[in-house]
Write a protein that holds these residues in place. Structure first.
Motif, short mmCIF file in Angstrom:
data_model
loop_
_atom_site.label_atom_id
_atom_site.label_comp_id
_atom_site.label_asym_id
_atom_site.label_seq_id
_atom_site.Cartn_x
_atom_site.Cartn_y
_atom_site.Cartn_z
N LEU A 135 14.77 -32.49 19.91
CA LEU A 135 13.78 -31.36 19.80
C LEU A 135 13.87 -30.50 18.48
N ILE A 136 15.16 -30.55 18.03
CA ILE A 136 15.38 -29.69 16.70
C ILE A 136 14.60 -30.72 15.59
N SER A 196 10.98 -30.59 15.35
CA SER A 196 10.37 -29.49 15.18
C SER A 196 10.57 -29.24 13.55
N ILE A 228 7.25 -28.77 11.12
CA ILE A 228 7.19 -27.87 10.04
C ILE A 228 6.91 -28.46 8.95
#
Length: 174
Positions: free
Chosen positions: A25-26, A29, A33
């Motif tokens: 998930l990191i 993300s 971005i």
């Protein structure tokens, strides 16, 4: 030294498990971005490239107009892109098919811009119309997407811009 066969089965499964859900998930993300930052910059670069192409195309139209006036002095300037363009397969060059401008530009659309020749000034000499002035315009097909500014050139050869994307060209290019 630790023997792998002596380790507990739960330890072996934990080492073979790979990435955790939180780590994935990191990473996703961070990628999102970066994409949110990169995509608007890429679109802005494309519209800048289209604007540069439009300016160069107006210069090509200007050069073609000068050649047209030299080749067909009785007609003066051409008052249409079609007269500056033409197909070499359709016969020798003429005042209505001068073959001075590349085909894609002679159609009036190139690189996100629409081109046109407007504001032609005409005089009649010996019962023949002679165009003594013109203005060539380049307008973005979608203001803000394919280009931000509109551009114009006339018989003086000076390119001016309309910051609003239209044909009200008052700002000289630097």
């Amino acid at each position: 030294m630790i023997d792998l066969q002596m380790q507990r089965p739960s330890d072996r499964r934990r080492r073979q498990a790979g990435f955790t859900l939180m780590e994935l998930l990191i990473v996703i993300s961070i990628m999102l971005i970066l994409m949110l930052i990169a995509i608007p910059n890429m679109l802005n670069l494309r519209s800048q490239a289209n604007e540069t192409s439009a300016i160069q195309s107006l210069r090509a139209i200007y050069q073609s107009e000068i050649q047209f006036q030299t080749n067909y002095p009785a007609n003066g300037f051409a008052c249409s892109l079609q007269a500056l363009g033409g197909d070499s397969n359709s016969g020798p060059p003429s005042a209505t098919n001068s073959q001075l401008l590349q085909r894609d530009l002679a159609t009036g659309v190139k690189a996100g811009y629409a081109f046109n020749i407007v504001n032609c000034t005409k005089t009649t000499v010996n019962n023949q119309d002679m165009y003594t002035g013109y203005e060539a315009t380049a307008v973005p097909q979608a203001v803000g997407k394919t280009g931000h500014r509109g551009f114009c050139i006339d018989i003086t050869g000076e390119i001016k811009a309309d910051p609003a994307g239209g044909t009200n060209c008052t700002v000289p290019l630097q």
